[in-house]
Design an enzyme around this catalytic site. Sequence first.
Site, PDB file in Angstrom:
ATOM      1  CD  GLU A 253      -2.472  -1.957   0.737  1.00 24.69           C
ATOM      2  OE1 GLU A 253      -1.608  -2.577   0.077  1.00 24.69           O
ATOM      3  OE2 GLU A 253      -3.407  -2.528   1.304  1.00 24.69           O
ATOM      4  N   GLY A 254       2.058   1.141  -0.565  1.00 25.59           N
ATOM      5  CA  GLY A 254       2.993   2.256  -0.636  1.00 25.59           C
ATOM      6  C   GLY A 254       4.122   2.078   0.353  1.00 25.59           C
TER       7      GLY A 254
END
Length: 382
Positions: A365-366
């Site tokens: 998610e990053g």
Amino acid sequence: MDFQLSKMHLLQQELFRKFAETEIRPLAKEMDEKEEYDLDLLAKMQRYGFFGIPYSRQYGGAGADTLAYTLCMEEVSKVDASTGITISVHTSLCCSCINNYGTEEQKQKFLRPLVDGSQIGSFGLTETNAGSDVQGAQTVAVKDGEDWILNGSKIFTTNSGFADVCIVFALTDRTVPAAKGLTAFIVDLKHTPGVTVSENIERMGIRAASNCIVTYDNVRVTPDRVLGPVGKGFKIAMGALDCGRIGIAAQAVGIAQGALNEAIKYGKERKQFGKPINSFQNTQFKMAEMQTKIDAARLMTWRAAIAEDQHQNFGPLAAMAKLFASDVANEVCRFAVQAMGGYGYCREYPVERMLRDAKITEIYEGTSEVMKMVISGSMKLK
């Protein structure tokens, strides 16, 4: 400003905690060892409404809010991070895309079965050469009459081994950068010709979660499965990742609290030099430091969740929460293993699994580096 949970949130938190302790904890070690999620447990969570917490009752959801969802993510991740990511990808990534960008018809047809417990969702953005840099995407969709023909491959597609639906992002215009040429599609993974799901990718952590390569070979997608405007897929994906970062921050908080709880429990029973190790001031001070950092991460996560519920600009807050909480999770898990000594390094105790699981919270998610880009970008430094 109120830092106390409401009575409703406290009740929800207790229900999530009881379920995690009675239903998930007994299976967590075995699922990790087998590197396979227990589908009976998955079905039970579907029946109990774990996959539709922040979504409207209008579409079959639980009608709760993002804060309640973070409470769920923390409680289940205290005992099993693989369960946490299974819930998170379905809720934060797949469902949020349809909820935020789908037409009313798409919400009734595709969102409802996802949030009412009938189906499981996944999210297909990452490719071999397109991780943090989505510009490297190679999956394409070409118009064929009213339909689209999808070709390409997505890696690290969580839940794909048992998911019914996947939000897939493909280039529909290769003459412009991916930020302007991506389109989102709703694809049926189980019944669509041309979709192939690989065996589970072998990983260091979250080993029970389903995480596969999904290949799309001349997959025909009908117009009703185009999500949002053509060419606006990048915006849809980034919006979903903002939501996802709140879930991962909560997961990281749960992993950290779970590991510290295990270390505290062990330290009460383990004696060295004639005394329980928790009686040593060095141990007490270190545990106090760890709990302080966990509480700070938890409050940052709640702040981001409340901001989303209030329709504020929560993206930078989510990035801050994920950056800090993931760092704390790794620090606390390293401490827990060290505090428990050789036993902490053994698979008999869950902290070694928690340490393996914690690392991924700094990546998916990053990455933490991307979080710093998001945060600094919101600071108007130039």
